[in-house]
Design an enzyme around this catalytic site. Structure first.
Site, PDB file in Angstrom:
ATOM      1  CG  ASP A  11      -2.136   0.946   0.859  1.00 26.12           C
ATOM      2  OD1 ASP A  11      -2.305   1.508   0.021  1.00 26.12           O
ATOM      3  OD2 ASP A  11      -2.916   1.168   1.983  1.00 26.12           O
ATOM      4  NE  ARG A  24      -4.291   6.537  -7.344  1.00 29.31           N
ATOM      5  CZ  ARG A  24      -4.212   6.191  -6.048  1.00 29.31           C
ATOM      6  NH1 ARG A  24      -4.096   6.974  -5.137  1.00 29.31           N
ATOM      7  NH2 ARG A  24      -4.480   5.023  -5.917  1.00 29.31           N
ATOM      8  CG  HIS A  28       0.217   1.981  -9.302  1.00 34.64           C
ATOM      9  ND1 HIS A  28      -0.289   1.388  -7.941  1.00 34.64           N
ATOM     10  CD2 HIS A  28      -1.081   2.551  -9.892  1.00 34.64           C
ATOM     11  CE1 HIS A  28      -1.396   1.741  -7.718  1.00 34.64           C
ATOM     12  NE2 HIS A  28      -2.057   2.654  -8.619  1.00 34.64           N
ATOM     13  CD  GLU A  58     -12.583  -6.237  -2.113  1.00 33.99           C
ATOM     14  OE1 GLU A  58     -11.439  -6.703  -1.929  1.00 33.99           O
ATOM     15  OE2 GLU A  58     -13.597  -7.246  -1.811  1.00 33.99           O
ATOM     16  CD1 TRP A  60     -12.754  -6.615  -9.675  1.00 35.90           C
ATOM     17  CD2 TRP A  60     -12.146  -5.654 -11.723  1.00 35.90           C
ATOM     18  NE1 TRP A  60     -11.687  -7.684 -10.246  1.00 35.90           N
ATOM     19  CE2 TRP A  60     -11.604  -7.267 -11.431  1.00 35.90           C
ATOM     20  CE3 TRP A  60     -11.734  -5.250 -12.668  1.00 35.90           C
ATOM     21  CZ2 TRP A  60     -11.142  -7.801 -12.511  1.00 35.90           C
ATOM     22  CZ3 TRP A  60     -11.358  -5.758 -14.028  1.00 35.90           C
ATOM     23  CH2 TRP A  60     -10.728  -7.372 -13.742  1.00 35.90           C
ATOM     24  CG  LEU A 121      11.371 -16.486  -3.639  1.00 38.84           C
ATOM     25  CD1 LEU A 121      11.535 -16.442  -2.157  1.00 38.84           C
ATOM     26  CD2 LEU A 121      12.327 -15.194  -4.207  1.00 38.84           C
ATOM     27  NE  ARG A 172      -2.921  -1.862   4.262  1.00 40.33           N
ATOM     28  CZ  ARG A 172      -4.217  -2.056   3.795  1.00 40.33           C
ATOM     29  NH1 ARG A 172      -4.771  -2.782   4.374  1.00 40.33           N
ATOM     30  NH2 ARG A 172      -4.770  -1.060   2.917  1.00 40.33           N
ATOM     31  NE  ARG A 178      -8.820  -0.097   6.579  1.00 38.33           N
ATOM     32  CZ  ARG A 178      -8.406   0.886   5.841  1.00 38.33           C
ATOM     33  NH1 ARG A 178      -8.011   0.538   4.613  1.00 38.33           N
ATOM     34  NH2 ARG A 178      -8.207   1.940   5.949  1.00 38.33           N
ATOM     35  CB  SER A 180      -7.450  -4.633   2.607  1.00 38.47           C
ATOM     36  OG  SER A 180      -7.357  -3.480   3.297  1.00 38.47           O
TER      37      SER A 180
HETATM   38  C1  FPP Z   1      -2.035  -0.081  -3.257  1.00 40.78           C
HETATM   39  O1  FPP Z   1      -1.443   1.169  -3.387  1.00 40.78           O
HETATM   40  C2  FPP Z   1      -1.290  -0.747  -4.300  1.00 40.78           C
HETATM   41  C3  FPP Z   1      -2.019  -1.382  -5.392  1.00 40.78           C
HETATM   42  C4  FPP Z   1      -3.748  -1.498  -5.504  1.00 40.78           C
HETATM   43  C5  FPP Z   1      -1.374  -2.249  -6.570  1.00 40.78           C
HETATM   44  C6  FPP Z   1      -0.386  -2.879  -6.238  1.00 40.78           C
HETATM   45  C7  FPP Z   1       0.455  -3.255  -7.402  1.00 40.78           C
HETATM   46  C8  FPP Z   1       1.869  -3.098  -7.868  1.00 40.78           C
HETATM   47  C9  FPP Z   1       2.778  -2.645  -6.837  1.00 40.78           C
HETATM   48  C10 FPP Z   1       2.410  -3.363  -9.093  1.00 40.78           C
HETATM   49  C11 FPP Z   1       3.380  -4.433  -9.108  1.00 40.78           C
HETATM   50  C12 FPP Z   1       2.645  -5.765  -9.411  1.00 40.78           C
HETATM   51  C13 FPP Z   1       2.968  -6.816 -10.093  1.00 40.78           C
HETATM   52  C14 FPP Z   1       2.512  -8.048 -10.359  1.00 40.78           C
HETATM   53  C15 FPP Z   1       3.930  -6.391 -11.181  1.00 40.78           C
HETATM   54  P1  FPP Z   1      -2.644   2.437  -3.237  1.00 40.78           P
HETATM   55  O2  FPP Z   1      -2.922   2.576  -4.993  1.00 40.78           O
HETATM   56  O3  FPP Z   1      -3.779   2.215  -2.969  1.00 40.78           O
HETATM   57  O4  FPP Z   1      -1.851   3.489  -2.669  1.00 40.78           O
HETATM   58  P2  FPP Z   1      -2.503   4.904  -1.807  1.00 40.78           P
HETATM   59  O5  FPP Z   1      -3.147   4.079  -0.675  1.00 40.78           O
HETATM   60  O6  FPP Z   1      -1.462   5.562  -1.503  1.00 40.78           O
HETATM   61  O7  FPP Z   1      -3.416   5.343  -2.933  1.00 40.78           O
END
Ligand code: FPP
Length: 225
Positions: A11, A24, A28, A58, A60, A121, A172, A178, A180
């Site tokens: 997160d 944003r 990612h 969730e 989506w 691994l 987390r 939490r 989630s």
């Molecule tokens: C939560 O951060 C993160 C996600 C919903 C996406 C996690 C995905 C990746 C890190 C991509 C890598 C995955 C692979 C399989 C290559 P958030 O966007 O909710 O952050 P925020 O709470 O700060 O808004």
């Protein structure tokens, strides 16, 4: 003791980007680099299994553009099979993959097949994963099998995580405290660590401090020690 299996709720990507006045999606993108870093750190420190919560049932409800960008990232990851083969990493997926685009499902199957015999691994990617959906799916599997009486092992064997050991530790990042809808049954006796560090900033120092915190915990599994 080093945990044998660590599961990560990654997160804080969005906030990492927003703090830098970036879209944003850059969060990612950097989060993907962190995932790769953590795979290497897990191998370096002798962790045998790492699970990453990449897309929840969730997620989506996020804007379509963000979902599309996450799928772009997944496609790039799935295209890099050789990188994981070279590192002797076995890849597994958990979640309801059937709801994902067909090319992603095919690439996931290919990655699993081509890394199946690797054993340095195991990396588990949770894609369209949610514990409630997993439990419903397990119940349906058990009904279809005709079972009239179900025990714990039957449930374990019907979950997406069958053959994957339960996590010793769930971490987390991003400051929320939490789970989630992540590995709710499997984490029944896991140690939990919540850190304010945003996922893109989770580095070797943070990884080591999590290992240190884990080794200071006394695991009791409901008994007395
Ligand atoms: C939560 O951060 C993160 C996600 C919903 C996406 C996690 C995905 C990746 C890190 C991509 C890598 C995955 C692979 C399989 C290559 P958030 O966007 O909710 O952050 P925020 O709470 O700060 O808004």
């Amino acid at each position: 003791m080093t945990p044998s299996h660590i599961a990560f709720i990654m997160d804080g990507n969005g906030r990492w980007a927003e703090r830098r006045h970036l879209p944003r999606k850059y969060g990612h993108k950097m989060g993907t680099k962190t995932l790769e870093r953590v795979v290497d750190l897990a191998a370096k420190y002798g962790v045998k299994t790492v699970t990453f919560y990449a897309f929840s049932t969730e997620n989506w409800s996020r804007p379509q553009a963000e979902i599309d960008y996450l799928f772009t990232i997944f496609r790039i990851f799935l295209d890099e099979i050789d990188k994981y083969k070279d590192k002797d990493v076995r890849i597994r997926f958990i979640g309801n993959l059937t709801k994902l685009p067909d090319d992603i499902v095919a690439a996931c199957d290919k990655m699993v097949a081509e890394t199946m015999s690797n054993d340095a691994l195991t990396v588990v990617i949770a894609l369209n994963y949610g514990s409630w959906e997993e439990i419903a799916s397990a119940v349906n599997t058990l009904i279809e099998s005709g079972k009239k009486d179900v025990d714990k092992q039957d449930i374990v064997d019907a979950l997406y995580t069958r053959e994957i050991p339960f996590p010793d530790l769930v971490v987390r990042t991003g400051g929320e405290v939490r789970l989630s809808n992540f590995l709710l049954l499997q984490s029944a006796y896991s140690e939990l660590i919540f850190t304010d560090i945003l996922w893109p900033d989770f580095d070797e120092k943070a990884f080591c401090s999590v290992l240190e915190e884990y080794s200071s915990r006394e695991r009791k599994y409901g008994g007395l020690k």
